[in-house]
Design an enzyme around this catalytic site. Structure first.
Site, PDB file in Angstrom:
ATOM      1  N   ARG A   1      42.118 -22.224  -5.605  1.00  0.00           N
ATOM      2  CA  ARG A   1      43.013 -22.854  -4.838  1.00  0.00           C
ATOM      3  C   ARG A   1      42.601 -24.187  -4.683  1.00  0.00           C
ATOM      4  O   ARG A   1      43.212 -25.041  -4.334  1.00  0.00           O
ATOM      5  CB  ARG A   1      43.325 -22.163  -3.583  1.00  0.00           C
ATOM      6  CG  ARG A   1      44.319 -20.879  -3.729  1.00  0.00           C
ATOM      7  CD  ARG A   1      44.391 -20.022  -2.633  1.00  0.00           C
ATOM      8  NE  ARG A   1      45.871 -19.290  -2.727  1.00  0.00           N
ATOM      9  CZ  ARG A   1      46.542 -18.564  -1.855  1.00  0.00           C
ATOM     10  NH1 ARG A   1      45.695 -18.188  -0.883  1.00  0.00           N
ATOM     11  NH2 ARG A   1      47.470 -17.957  -2.045  1.00  0.00           N
TER      12      ARG A   1
ATOM     13  N   LYS B   1      52.708  -0.619  -3.694  1.00  0.00           N
ATOM     14  CA  LYS B   1      53.828  -0.126  -2.792  1.00  0.00           C
ATOM     15  C   LYS B   1      55.178  -0.790  -3.286  1.00  0.00           C
ATOM     16  O   LYS B   1      55.381  -2.130  -3.547  1.00  0.00           O
ATOM     17  CB  LYS B   1      53.712  -0.631  -1.548  1.00  0.00           C
ATOM     18  CG  LYS B   1      52.706   0.390  -0.643  1.00  0.00           C
ATOM     19  CD  LYS B   1      52.948  -0.233   0.818  1.00  0.00           C
ATOM     20  CE  LYS B   1      51.638   0.333   1.654  1.00  0.00           C
ATOM     21  NZ  LYS B   1      51.547  -0.013   2.704  1.00  0.00           N
TER      22      LYS B   1
ATOM     23  N   GLY C   1      48.228 -12.550  -5.548  1.00  0.00           N
ATOM     24  CA  GLY C   1      46.851 -12.806  -5.531  1.00  0.00           C
ATOM     25  C   GLY C   1      46.083 -11.923  -6.213  1.00  0.00           C
ATOM     26  O   GLY C   1      45.152 -12.355  -7.042  1.00  0.00           O
TER      27      GLY C   1
ATOM     28  N   GLY D   1      53.084 -14.194  -1.649  1.00  0.00           N
ATOM     29  CA  GLY D   1      54.252 -14.152  -1.029  1.00  0.00           C
ATOM     30  C   GLY D   1      55.170 -15.079  -1.191  1.00  0.00           C
ATOM     31  O   GLY D   1      56.301 -14.902  -1.474  1.00  0.00           O
TER      32      GLY D   1
HETATM   33  P1  ADP Z   1      49.419  -8.804  -5.769  1.00  0.00           P
HETATM   34  O1  ADP Z   1      48.415  -9.131  -4.490  1.00  0.00           O
HETATM   35  O2  ADP Z   1      49.188  -9.257  -7.027  1.00  0.00           O
HETATM   36  O3  ADP Z   1      50.840  -8.969  -5.335  1.00  0.00           O
HETATM   37  P2  ADP Z   1      49.400  -5.911  -4.501  1.00  0.00           P
HETATM   38  O4  ADP Z   1      48.857  -6.483  -3.591  1.00  0.00           O
HETATM   39  O5  ADP Z   1      50.974  -5.329  -4.484  1.00  0.00           O
HETATM   40  O6  ADP Z   1      49.356  -7.193  -5.842  1.00  0.00           O
HETATM   41  O7  ADP Z   1      48.530  -4.846  -5.481  1.00  0.00           O
HETATM   42  C1  ADP Z   1      47.295  -4.712  -5.665  1.00  0.00           C
HETATM   43  C2  ADP Z   1      46.728  -3.410  -5.405  1.00  0.00           C
HETATM   44  O8  ADP Z   1      47.401  -2.436  -6.067  1.00  0.00           O
HETATM   45  C3  ADP Z   1      45.025  -3.557  -5.828  1.00  0.00           C
HETATM   46  O9  ADP Z   1      44.231  -3.637  -5.092  1.00  0.00           O
HETATM   47  C4  ADP Z   1      45.129  -2.335  -6.807  1.00  0.00           C
HETATM   48  O10 ADP Z   1      43.946  -1.542  -6.918  1.00  0.00           O
HETATM   49  C5  ADP Z   1      46.329  -1.529  -6.416  1.00  0.00           C
HETATM   50  N1  ADP Z   1      46.843  -0.375  -7.390  1.00  0.00           N
HETATM   51  C6  ADP Z   1      47.622  -0.587  -8.397  1.00  0.00           C
HETATM   52  N2  ADP Z   1      47.842   0.552  -9.199  1.00  0.00           N
HETATM   53  C7  ADP Z   1      47.252   1.400  -8.263  1.00  0.00           C
HETATM   54  C8  ADP Z   1      47.009   2.936  -8.417  1.00  0.00           C
HETATM   55  N3  ADP Z   1      47.616   3.453  -9.516  1.00  0.00           N
HETATM   56  N4  ADP Z   1      46.423   3.608  -7.393  1.00  0.00           N
HETATM   57  C9  ADP Z   1      45.901   2.720  -6.499  1.00  0.00           C
HETATM   58  N5  ADP Z   1      45.806   1.497  -6.485  1.00  0.00           N
HETATM   59  C10 ADP Z   1      46.387   0.889  -7.244  1.00  0.00           C
HETATM   60  C1  3PG Z   2      48.241 -16.447   1.000  1.00  0.00           C
HETATM   61  O1  3PG Z   2      46.987 -16.018   0.577  1.00  0.00           O
HETATM   62  O2  3PG Z   2      49.153 -15.446   0.388  1.00  0.00           O
HETATM   63  C2  3PG Z   2      48.689 -17.435   1.886  1.00  0.00           C
HETATM   64  O3  3PG Z   2      47.656 -18.157   1.996  1.00  0.00           O
HETATM   65  C3  3PG Z   2      49.471 -17.080   2.955  1.00  0.00           C
HETATM   66  O4  3PG Z   2      48.554 -16.062   4.063  1.00  0.00           O
HETATM   67  P1  3PG Z   2      49.012 -15.059   4.803  1.00  0.00           P
HETATM   68  O5  3PG Z   2      49.441 -13.961   4.131  1.00  0.00           O
HETATM   69  O6  3PG Z   2      47.883 -14.897   5.547  1.00  0.00           O
HETATM   70  O7  3PG Z   2      50.132 -15.851   5.757  1.00  0.00           O
END
Ligand code: ADP
Ligand code: 3PG
Ligand code: MG
Length: 413
Positions: A43, A207, A366, A391
């Site tokens: 970033r 989720k 992320g 997001g």
């Molecule tokens: P992003 O940050 O790219 O939007 P998410 O936060 O929705 O992605 O999801 C990422 C997380 O989902 C990771 O920490 C990954 O380990 C977890 N994950 C994906 N598939 C599985 C699974 N089958 N079982 C447990 N955790 C999982």
């Molecule tokens: C992010 O990492 O998605 C942005 O910096 C926003 O952070 P936040 O979800 O804590 O508002």
């Protein structure tokens, strides 16, 4: 780019001798320990073109960002932006003036007042003040005293109506976007407005409920939706598949069925192909150091699905190979552990290969961006756009208005 109609660009702003407040998103992962360092500087690197342009134009640059989620009103030294300032100084090759402890107040005022053309200050974590997240006008006024010009380059924060991205820009008559915000909006709005077909989306992650808005929006636009990760468990369970002790959302089964029906019946006779895993990697627990591949119809009762299997990677790769536009959000397994990263790496490689055949490929999220980089820089460099927003990129693709962009309208350029 319709989304930026009526919004000025930093390219068009006069910045000579102007104190220019650049809101950046330096919310970077830090290393653990007493002297944290920046663990991933993506970033910071992505904001450099805007900072360099402001300096070339003769501005006095005041940078500001949040970092992490400190408890409201409780400054946390572990979430100081100081290590970010150190990394920025290395990357930019100039000194960074960093008023300690507080983004507003006497020390910050003094640093900003004494700034000369071509110099850069970085303010302390904006979220050390609870007013930041409350979009507080009074707090925004204190920040507004620091500058004549406002530039928003914090794409990752554009979906937050917080003081430094929403109340503040409206207090400065000269305001506009930075180059990163422009690049992000150009790439993502191409997928929203006029994606070349076939358009295939890959969704995974933890989720269904986190991603509901974007699933619904994608169902309106894509030709195929490939689902993996823990999210797929909920869809499989909704179809009556035995998923053992896998994590899934039992209050979202009906919703998953509705989404599958909607994909099948489609809009205007156009159905969306929804592909779920056909085989998976399972283990006894997330701590296991051994896994086995099973057909989804044969998942053992006491085991947990932690990745998609090789036949599913094949299936997804085949669908991706014919795509002209691809969007990917959400790792397809517990990729942080190499044992469960093969599915995510396989998808990353298939998307990179599609890029090489001319597809427009975009990654958002992320963890997904981190997973692409972890697969290898040869793969990451082939993806056409890796968003710095999690997001924010999803809300943009849902067609939602981003408060950070809306606040830039109606300015004098
Ligand atoms: P992003 O940050 O790219 O939007 P998410 O936060 O929705 O992605 O999801 C990422 C997380 O989902 C990771 O920490 C990954 O380990 C977890 N994950 C994906 N598939 C599985 C699974 N089958 N079982 C447990 N955790 C999982
Ligand atoms: C992010 O990492 O998605 C942005 O910096 C926003 O952070 P936040 O979800 O804590 O508002
Ligand atoms: Mg995540």
């Amino acid at each position: 780019m319709a989304m930026l109609d009526g919004v000025a660009s930093i390219r068009d702003l006069e910045l000579e001798h102007q104190r220019t407040f650049i809101r950046v998103d330096f919310n970077c992962p830090l290393t653990e320990g007493d002297a944290p360092e920046v663990a991933d500087d993506t970033r910071i690197r992505e904001a450099l073109p805007t900072i360099r342009l402001a300096l070339e134009k003769g501005a006095k640059v005041v940078l500001a960002s949040h970092l992490g989620r400190p408890k409201p009103g409780q400054p946390d030294p572990k979430l100081s932006l100081e290590p970010v300032g150190a990394r920025l100084s290395e990357l930019l090759g100039v000194d960074i003036y960093f008023p300690q402890d507080d983004c507003v107040g006497e020390a910050a005022r003094k640093v900003v007042r004494e700034l000369r053309d071509g110099q850069v200050a970085l303010l302390e974590n904006l979220r050390f003040h609870p007013e930041e997240e409350k979009n507080d006008e009074g707090f925004a006024r204190q920040l507004a005293e620091f500058a004549e010009v406002y530039v928003d380059d914090a794409f990752g924060t554009a979906h937050r109506a917080h003081a430094s991205v929403h109340a503040l820009p409206r207090l400065l008559r000269v305001r506009g976007t930075g180059l990163l915000v422009e690049k992000e909006i150009a790439a993502l709005s191409k997928l929203l407005d006029a994606p070349e077909k076939p358009y295939v989306a890959v969704l995974g992650g933890a989720k269904v409920s986190d991603k509901l808005g974007v699933i619904e929006a994608l169902l309106e636009r894509v030709d195929a939706l490939l689902v993996g990760g823990a999210m797929a468990n909920t869809f499989l369970a909704a179809k009556g598949v035995e998923i053992g002790t896998s994590s899934f959302e039992d209050d979202k089964l009906a919703l998953a069925r509705t989404l599958m029906d909607r994909a099948r019946s489609g809009r205007g006779g156009r159905s969306v192909e929804l592909l779920l895993p056909v085989d998976v990697m399972v283990a006894g627990s997330t701590e296991s150091d051994e896994g086995s591949i099973y057909d989804v119809q044969r998942i053992p009762r006491g085991s947990m699905v932690l990745d998609i299997g090789p036949r599913t990677v094949e299936l997804f790769a085949r669908r991706l190979a014919g795509a002209r536009s691809i969007f990917w959000n959400g790792p397809l397994g517990l990729f942080e552990k190499p044992l469960f990263a093969a599915g995510t790496n396989g998808a990353a490689r298939a998307i990179a290969a599609a890029s090489e055949s001319g597809a427009f490929t975009v990654v958002g999220g992320g963890d997904t961006a981190a997973a692409v980089h972890a697969t290898g820089e040869d793969v990451a460099s082939k993806i056409k756009h890796i968003s710095t927003g999690g997001g924010a990129s999803l809300e943009l693709l849902e067609g939602k208005k981003l408060p950070g962009v809306e606040a830039l309208r109606g300015a004098r350029s």
